[in-house]
Design an enzyme around this catalytic site. Structure first.
Site, PDB file in Angstrom:
ATOM      1  N   HIS A  11       0.825  -1.212   0.000  1.00 33.92           N
ATOM      2  CA  HIS A  11       0.000   0.000   0.000  1.00 33.92           C
ATOM      3  C   HIS A  11       0.863   1.266   0.000  1.00 33.92           C
ATOM      4  CE1 HIS A  11       0.909   0.872   4.208  1.00 33.92           C
ATOM      5  NE2 HIS A  11       0.716  -0.413   4.457  1.00 33.92           N
ATOM      6  N   GLU A  81      -2.264  -7.521   7.543  1.00 36.06           N
ATOM      7  CA  GLU A  81      -0.912  -7.395   8.099  1.00 36.06           C
ATOM      8  C   GLU A  81      -0.765  -8.259   9.337  1.00 36.06           C
ATOM      9  OE1 GLU A  81       2.102  -7.262   7.884  1.00 36.06           O
ATOM     10  OE2 GLU A  81       2.675  -5.151   7.678  1.00 36.06           O
TER      11      GLU A  81
END
Length: 187
Positions: A11, A81
């Protein structure tokens, strides 16, 4: 059919990624420069034919996918994550003040995930990418993508420590003959 490949996109920049804060469950938005680099990724990815596009459920990964031209990416918890538990929002120096030498790769994260738990999730992504052939694109995070690459290569999750990964980068994994390889990293 195109060769089996797994493309990885970390990202764009967030306030915490720029500050080195461990960010998993905290749903940080992209910074304006993170949005800009995510849009720029679109030009790099537009000419590639992807059979499957996946994204972490976290806003920063989903928004990067959207701005890159992949608003319809399938959301999967498997790409979330690494859960840092009690270390969420802390920097490595802050953690090392009480746990000398700590790294996510070598020490536990109290109330967080183990390397084995993260690897089990990402093994499912590897399996999905390999089962259908062609190219798969995955939008996710620094540590989870490094573990994903290690697992693609048949290495333990902890070997992700060997693969630096910056925000808003594109990496690609594939095969040379029957051996899984890194085709491009941190580009």
């Amino acid at each position: 059919m195109t060769a089996t490949e797994l493309w990885l996109v970390r990202h764009g920049a967030t306030e915490w990624s720029n500050a080195g804060r461990h960010t998993s469950t905290t749903d940080m938005p992209l910074l304006p420069e993170g949005e800009e680099t995510a849009r720029a990724l679109g030009a790099r990815l537009a000419a590639v034919d992807f059979r499957l596009v996946l994204t972490s459920p976290r806003r920063r990964a989903r928004h990067t996918a959207e701005l890159s031209g992949f608003a319809d990416a399938e959301v999967t918890e498997d790409l979330a994550e690494w859960a840092y538990g009690d270390y969420e929002g802390l920097t490595t120096p802050e953690i090392r003040a009480t746990v000398p030498g700590w790294t996510v790769w070598s020490h536990p994260s109290p109330a967080g995930e183990t390397a084995a738990e993260v690897a089990a999730r990402l093994d499912r992504v590897v399996e999905r990418a390999r089962e259908g052939g062609g190219r798969t694109l995955a939008f996710a995070h620094g540590h989870s993508l490094r573990v994903l690459a290690a697992r693609w290569l048949g290495l333990p999750a902890e070997d992700g420590r060997l693969l630096r990964l910056d925000t808003a980068t594109v990496s690609a994994l594939g095969f040379e003959r029957e051996s899984p390889v890194v085709l491009r990293w941190n580009a």
